[in-house]
Structure formats: structure tokens, C-alpha cells
Design an enzyme around this catalytic site. Structure first.
Site, mmCIF file in Angstrom:
data_model
loop_
_atom_site.group_PDB
_atom_site.id
_atom_site.type_symbol
_atom_site.label_atom_id
_atom_site.label_comp_id
_atom_site.label_asym_id
_atom_site.label_seq_id
_atom_site.Cartn_x
_atom_site.Cartn_y
_atom_site.Cartn_z
ATOM 1 N N ALA A 196 0.568 -1.367 -0.089
ATOM 2 C CA ALA A 196 0.140 -0.204 0.123
ATOM 3 C C ALA A 196 1.295 1.277 -0.183
ATOM 4 C CB ALA A 196 -1.363 -0.055 1.227
ATOM 5 N N LYS A 216 -1.274 6.068 -2.274
ATOM 6 C CA LYS A 216 0.211 6.887 -1.905
ATOM 7 C C LYS A 216 0.437 6.728 -2.545
ATOM 8 C CE LYS A 216 -2.672 5.453 2.351
ATOM 9 N NZ LYS A 216 -3.501 4.756 2.106
#
Length: 414
Positions: free
Chosen positions: A217, A250
Site C-alpha cells: 500500500a 499513496k
């Protein structure tokens, strides 16, 4: 209408991170500070759009010719580009005949499809999750109907637990169970596996016939793009099967554009078409086709050398800023609150760290100082800058002092 149809179900509770965000937004104090929601903030407290994304968006405006559906599996060229980014180009191409992809609405979509695949292929299987993890992992797994067990990872009083504790607990897993692993920048602790530990995990998965589900992530925000590939690469080389869930929220700043991918490495090339059909069926049941916008931008950036170079430079600047914040914060907290250990900030990487604060101290920071931290102590370090760092440190020092004085008074009264 004789019988109410709406509002009669059981409410299982709101995500604590978004509940905290709502409280922050309702707070009218002008000096309030949001260190809760997991969105990158720059030194001006903005969530900036990458310059590489801006250029790719302009290219899309100038060149897009239709708005037709892209199909349940999404943009396969985007998925292939992400697999090369995650695995490295050489390994991704070597394994390509065994990889089944699906583009997904963000990392949550990737995790949901992965968990539903686990449930459909092994109804009796259990998902093993670290005892301290992203708070949304559990409801996603529960929504897919997966039983969840935890393995030792972290305790507030002790910090990162010995790796031998993790291995010992996972010995209770049975063949066919899955283990959820974070590839880097562990959410919420920021404390990651070493390459040696990744090797031991791969050996454990082989020994116990466990399926790793790797959640990637924050790729590039911690040790760097190439170093953060290494654990995944080791797993992919060592094991016949694994699942990778990847989000561009992100590292490309595409939070609201919901850009992700799920990838299954199959045991043989013959298994790949079966997995593709399963991805297609699962996607169709939920959303039919993923959004095209973000994936087209990422694909453009990764395929166009000048844009890729620009993106890498921007991502590296973010990574270096997070390192600087950790250094500055460690120095300031160690000077202001020497009775507590702050070295965990230097041991970790990425956006998050778990502060050794009690629930009373966290609530006091919110009520007295308008500083918002997740109730488990997770702090979004990117929300800290040169202007608010001294304020934050002073507030933490005050709250810790007050708590310790109260504890001493209570002890004396006893």
C-alpha cells in the site's frame, strides 16, 4: 407500508479513523491538527497532486477518445505495468504466464477480491492477520466471510515483538490457510520485516502450505522502490502461489480516483485462465468494471520515460521528507520527554508510527489541544511540519506529565 424495511438491521460500528475525521472537521478551533487520517500531507498541510499526474491528466484530456466500459478485469496493460513495478521487470516478465490480474477500485477493492477468492477456493480456510494492523483489514475480511486469527507482531508496552513469537503462533495455522503480510511501511507501526525474516516467512509458507497475501500500500515511501520489492520478490521466487494487493493511493496520490490491482500467481500457466475467470466473476458481482481514469494516468507515467523519472523524483522527495520528520521528532521528543523511549521512530519507515500514549493521553490531546490521533496511538507523521512540531511535542509532554502525576497521586493514596 405495514412493515418497516429500512433501518432494521444491526449496526456494527463506524470505522474509527473516519469517525475521528468527522470529529476533526466539526472542531471549530483554528489551531486543530489532524494526525489521524492516512493521507499524505506536505509541509503546507496539503495533499498535493503529483506534477507527473498533472501532466498525464493533460495528456489524457488531449487524447482520450471514448468513455466506454473497460470490462471487469480492467486495464490489463496497467496491471502488467504495476506488476513490473512491484516485482521488478525481469521477474514479472519471467512469471507472466502464471499471473492473473484484475484492476480494482483501490487497495480495498483488491483486498476484498483477494479475500473472496480465498473464501470461494477454500471455505474452511482461515486468514491470519498481524495482531496490530490497518483497522480496515478486519471488516474487509469479515465482509468476505473469512474467519480471522491473529499472529504476534506488536504490543504498545513492548513495541515490536520478537519474530520467534510470530513464527511460533503461525505454527498453529493449517494447510490452506492464508497469511496477510504488509510489504513495507507497516500500517500502523511503521516497523517492517527484514529480508532474513521474509526468507523465514517463505520457508514457513512452504512448510505449512500457507498462502501469502501481500498488501503493498505504500510502495516507495519507506526504504525505496527497489528495496521494498525484495520481500515480494523472495516470496514469488520461492513459492508456487501468492496473491498481491496493490494500491496507487499513496505513491501516486490517487486516493479519490480508486486505483488498485490484485494479482494472483498461479502454480502453473494452466491455472491462470481459471483465476482470470474467478477475478471476472467476483468483480462483476460487486462493481462490474473499475474506474478507468487513475489507471490510465499510472500506465502513462510508467510507460513514458520522462514522466516516470519525474514521478520517481517526486516520490523520493516525499520519502526523504518522512525520514527528516522522524529524525526531527525523535530529537525533540527525546529532549522534552526523556523518561520514554522514542527510538522506534528511527527504526520505522513510512507515514505511520505508534506512539506510546495511553487512551487517556490521546483523548486529552484531542480535548485540550485539538490534536487528533487514532485511538490506538497511530500518528500520521506527514501531518507534522516545522510550524506545528514544537506545539505537538509540548502538548505530548504536558499530557504525559499530567498522567504520570495522577498515577503518582493515586499510588500515594493507596
Amino acid at each position: 407500508m405495514d412493515k418497516a424495511l429500512l433501518g432494521t438491521g444491526t449496526f456494527t460500528g463506524q470505522d474509527p479513523i473516519f469517525r475521528l475525521l468527522q470529529q476533526y472537521r466539526q472542531d471549530q478551533r483554528p489551531y486543530k491538527l489532524d494526525l489521524g487520517i492516512g493521507v499524505y500531507r506536505d509541509h503546507l498541510n496539503r495533499s498535493p497532486i503529483f506534477a507527473a499526474i498533472k501532466q498525464a491528466e493533460q495528456w489524457r484530456v488531449d487524447n482520450e477518445e471514448d468513455k466506454a466500459y473497460i470490462g471487469p478485469l480492467g486495464d490489463i496493460a496497467f496491471c502488467q505495468a504495476i506488476s513490473e513495478l512491484a516485482l521488478g521487470q525481469t521477474l514479472a516478465q519471467t512469471l507472466s504466464q502464471r499471473i492473473a490480474y484484475a484492476q480494482t477500485p483501490g487497495g480495498v477493492g483488491a483486498l476484498r477480491l483477494a479475500f473472496e477468492l480465498l473464501k470461494s477456493t477454500n471455505p474452511d480456510g482461515t486468514l491470519w492477520v498481524s495482531d496490530t494492523t490497518w483497522q480496515v483489514h478486519h471488516p474487509i475480511a469479515e465482509g468476505a466471510g473469512l474467519p480471522v486469527n491473529t499472529y504476534a507482531y506488536y504490543q504498545r508496552e513492548l513495541g515490536r515483538l520478537p519474530f520467534t513469537d510470530l513464527l511460533e503462533q503461525l505454527m498453529a495455522a493449517k494447510a490452506g490457510d492464508a497469511i496477510l503480510l504488509q510489504a513495507g511501511c507497516h500500517n500502523p507501526t511503521g516497523l517492517d520485516f527484514s529480508l532474513e525474516q521474509w526468507q523465514l516467512l517463505a520457508e514457513l509458507c512452504q512448510q505449512k502450505q500457507l498462502l501469502p497475501v501481500i498488501d503493498m500500500a505504500y510502495h516507495g515511501l519507506g526504504a525505496g522502490l527497489e528495496i521494498e520489492q525484495q520481500g515480494l520478490q523472495l516470496m514469488a521466487k520461492s513459492l508456487s502461489e501468492l496473491i498481491l494487493c496493490y494500491t496507487c493511493s499513496k505513491n501516486f496520490g490517487l486516493y479519490r480516483d480508486r486505483t488498485g490491482m490484485v494479482m494472483a500467481l498461479s502454480a502453473t500457466p494452466e491455472h491462470r485462465p481459471v483465476l482470470e475467470q474467478q477475478w471476472m466473476q467476483l468483480a462483476t458481482q460487486h462493481y462490474f468494471t473499475p474506474p478507468a481514469h487513475g489507471a490510465s494516468l499510472v500506465k502513462r507515467i510508467l510507460q513514458q520515460p520522462a514522466l516516470r523519472t519525474l514521478w520517481c523524483e517526486e516520490l523520493e522527495a516525499i520519502r526523504q521528507r518522512l525520514i527528516t520528520i522522524r529524525l526531527q521528532l525523535t530529537k525533540a521528543l527525546s529532549a522534552a520527554i526523556p523518561q520514554r523511549q522514542w527510538d522506534f521512530l528511527l527504526q520505522g519507515s513510512g507515514m505511520f508510527a505508534m506512539f506510546p500514549l495511553s487512551s487517556v493521553e490521546i483523548l486529552a490531546l484531542q480535548s485540550h489541544h485539538a490534536i487528533y490521533i487514532v485511538d490506538n496511538g497511530r500518528v500520521n507523521l506527514s501531518g507534522i511540519n516545522e510550524k506545528n512540531l514544537p506545539v505537538l511535542v509540548a502538548a505530548i509532554a504536558e499530557r504525559i506529565t499530567d498522567t504520570e502525576l495522577e498515577e503518582l497521586e493515586n499510588a500515594a493514596a493507596i
